[in-house]
Design a protein around this motif. Sequence first.
Motif, PDB file in Angstrom:
ATOM      1  N   LEU A 120      47.389  32.648  47.974  1.00  0.00           N
ATOM      2  CA  LEU A 120      47.082  34.062  47.781  1.00  0.00           C
ATOM      3  C   LEU A 120      48.350  34.877  47.553  1.00  0.00           C
ATOM      4  N   ASP A 121      49.420  34.501  48.240  1.00  0.00           N
ATOM      5  CA  ASP A 121      50.692  35.221  48.052  1.00  0.00           C
ATOM      6  C   ASP A 121      51.172  35.122  46.603  1.00  0.00           C
ATOM      7  N   GLU A 122      51.020  33.948  46.016  1.00  0.00           N
ATOM      8  CA  GLU A 122      51.438  33.762  44.622  1.00  0.00           C
ATOM      9  C   GLU A 122      50.600  34.630  43.681  1.00  0.00           C
ATOM     10  N   LEU A 123      49.307  34.709  43.945  1.00  0.00           N
ATOM     11  CA  LEU A 123      48.432  35.532  43.108  1.00  0.00           C
ATOM     12  C   LEU A 123      48.750  37.012  43.275  1.00  0.00           C
ATOM     13  N   VAL A 124      49.022  37.413  44.506  1.00  0.00           N
ATOM     14  CA  VAL A 124      49.375  38.811  44.775  1.00  0.00           C
ATOM     15  C   VAL A 124      50.654  39.197  44.024  1.00  0.00           C
ATOM     16  N   ALA A 125      51.618  38.286  43.986  1.00  0.00           N
ATOM     17  CA  ALA A 125      52.895  38.559  43.321  1.00  0.00           C
ATOM     18  C   ALA A 125      52.722  38.796  41.823  1.00  0.00           C
ATOM     19  N   ILE A 126      51.676  38.201  41.243  1.00  0.00           N
ATOM     20  CA  ILE A 126      51.430  38.365  39.804  1.00  0.00           C
ATOM     21  C   ILE A 126      50.560  39.584  39.510  1.00  0.00           C
ATOM     22  N   TRP A 127      49.498  39.770  40.294  1.00  0.00           N
ATOM     23  CA  TRP A 127      48.476  40.750  39.925  1.00  0.00           C
ATOM     24  C   TRP A 127      48.576  42.088  40.652  1.00  0.00           C
ATOM     25  N   LEU A 128      49.120  42.098  41.871  1.00  0.00           N
ATOM     26  CA  LEU A 128      49.249  43.374  42.592  1.00  0.00           C
ATOM     27  C   LEU A 128      50.623  43.981  42.326  1.00  0.00           C
ATOM     28  N   VAL A 129      50.819  44.384  41.076  1.00  0.00           N
ATOM     29  CA  VAL A 129      52.097  44.966  40.660  1.00  0.00           C
ATOM     30  C   VAL A 129      51.827  46.320  39.999  1.00  0.00           C
ATOM     31  N   ARG A 134      53.599  44.993  34.598  1.00  0.00           N
ATOM     32  CA  ARG A 134      52.602  44.110  34.000  1.00  0.00           C
ATOM     33  C   ARG A 134      53.121  43.478  32.706  1.00  0.00           C
ATOM     34  N   SER A 135      52.696  42.264  32.462  1.00  0.00           N
ATOM     35  CA  SER A 135      53.061  41.565  31.230  1.00  0.00           C
ATOM     36  C   SER A 135      52.167  42.035  30.088  1.00  0.00           C
ATOM     37  N   ASN A 136      52.761  42.166  28.906  1.00  0.00           N
ATOM     38  CA  ASN A 136      52.002  42.489  27.698  1.00  0.00           C
ATOM     39  C   ASN A 136      51.851  41.269  26.794  1.00  0.00           C
ATOM     40  N   ASP A 137      52.330  40.136  27.272  1.00  0.00           N
ATOM     41  CA  ASP A 137      52.271  38.894  26.514  1.00  0.00           C
ATOM     42  C   ASP A 137      50.878  38.289  26.688  1.00  0.00           C
ATOM     43  N   PRO A 184      43.783  47.257  26.350  1.00  0.00           N
ATOM     44  CA  PRO A 184      42.786  47.682  27.345  1.00  0.00           C
ATOM     45  C   PRO A 184      42.183  46.508  28.124  1.00  0.00           C
ATOM     46  N   ARG A 185      42.003  45.357  27.474  1.00  0.00           N
ATOM     47  CA  ARG A 185      41.447  44.199  28.166  1.00  0.00           C
ATOM     48  C   ARG A 185      42.458  43.618  29.147  1.00  0.00           C
ATOM     49  N   ILE A 186      43.728  43.654  28.771  1.00  0.00           N
ATOM     50  CA  ILE A 186      44.779  43.178  29.681  1.00  0.00           C
ATOM     51  C   ILE A 186      44.847  44.086  30.904  1.00  0.00           C
ATOM     52  N   ASP A 187      44.838  45.401  30.668  1.00  0.00           N
ATOM     53  CA  ASP A 187      44.880  46.365  31.774  1.00  0.00           C
ATOM     54  C   ASP A 187      43.690  46.177  32.712  1.00  0.00           C
ATOM     55  N   ALA A 188      42.507  45.994  32.116  1.00  0.00           N
ATOM     56  CA  ALA A 188      41.296  45.823  32.933  1.00  0.00           C
ATOM     57  C   ALA A 188      41.389  44.558  33.776  1.00  0.00           C
ATOM     58  N   THR A 189      41.969  43.508  33.214  1.00  0.00           N
ATOM     59  CA  THR A 189      42.098  42.255  33.952  1.00  0.00           C
ATOM     60  C   THR A 189      43.018  42.430  35.160  1.00  0.00           C
ATOM     61  N   TYR A 190      44.139  43.110  34.963  1.00  0.00           N
ATOM     62  CA  TYR A 190      45.041  43.388  36.086  1.00  0.00           C
ATOM     63  C   TYR A 190      44.319  44.174  37.182  1.00  0.00           C
ATOM     64  N   GLU A 191      43.599  45.209  36.775  1.00  0.00           N
ATOM     65  CA  GLU A 191      42.934  46.071  37.753  1.00  0.00           C
ATOM     66  C   GLU A 191      41.821  45.327  38.494  1.00  0.00           C
ATOM     67  N   GLU A 192      41.040  44.534  37.763  1.00  0.00           N
ATOM     68  CA  GLU A 192      39.924  43.823  38.375  1.00  0.00           C
ATOM     69  C   GLU A 192      40.415  42.698  39.288  1.00  0.00           C
ATOM     70  N   HIS A 193      41.443  41.967  38.859  1.00  0.00           N
ATOM     71  CA  HIS A 193      42.002  40.913  39.707  1.00  0.00           C
ATOM     72  C   HIS A 193      42.588  41.501  40.988  1.00  0.00           C
ATOM     73  N   ALA A 194      43.238  42.666  40.865  1.00  0.00           N
ATOM     74  CA  ALA A 194      43.830  43.313  42.037  1.00  0.00           C
ATOM     75  C   ALA A 194      42.744  43.690  43.052  1.00  0.00           C
ATOM     76  N   LYS A 195      41.629  44.220  42.565  1.00  0.00           N
ATOM     77  CA  LYS A 195      40.528  44.598  43.464  1.00  0.00           C
ATOM     78  C   LYS A 195      39.930  43.372  44.159  1.00  0.00           C
ATOM     79  N   ILE A 196      39.791  42.287  43.410  1.00  0.00           N
ATOM     80  CA  ILE A 196      39.253  41.047  43.983  1.00  0.00           C
ATOM     81  C   ILE A 196      40.168  40.538  45.092  1.00  0.00           C
TER      82      ILE A 196
END
Length: 242
Positions: A120-129, A134-137, A184-196
Amino acid sequence: MHTAASHTAALGDAPVHRSRADEVYEQLKRDVSEFKLVPGDRFTETEISERLGVSRTPVRQALFRLQHEGFVEVLFRSGWRVLPFDFDQFEELYDLRMVLETTAAHRLCEDALKVNPAVLDELVAIWLVSPEQRSNDTVQVAQWDEAFHCALVTAAGNAEMARVHRDVTERIRVIRRLDFTKQPRIDATYEEHAKILKAIQRKRGDQAALLLRSHIQTSQAEVRKITLHQVHLARQTGGGTG
């Protein structure tokens, strides 16, 4: 991005315990998922053999395996063809994915002792930023997105669930790359993963499962909009994921 030369080198450098047919199979599956081969494309065993620098025997073995999985079909006296996408099957795979991931979310919240906090720590480091971090790649985000969902199921501690989920993930990868390519899809993914992740951190299983279900349903809806024209465009532009 892989090149034909690097692919051929990879085949030559294969570990001894992996058969040449396995390597050809994995390469051809990559070609489909990266849209080097798109639905409708025709090719011969000889063409594949020459491109990958291998004999026709492992090529034929790999193609029969891909045929069994529904990726290609053999044509009478004229080689092989990449099959059109089976969207009904993709719908069923997304439904199965939803069952597996929502079940995993409940397990992660109900049995904290079995959860490896490092995952979970690894996932938090990527998505809760922050948005600036955030990456645009799209390729990078696509890889992270797939890893996010696989990590949640793996962390739940059921090896058979994780195995089935990996299989589903592999089978939808080719269509998932077309899920989104725009910001917009990248942004939504960051936001949704963070909430999860926040719901899982707070041990709110029902909330985490509902968020995951909504997240996957959105991706599923985007897949329904995919057209063959988009698939052909992906050959030039590359894909995203969801």
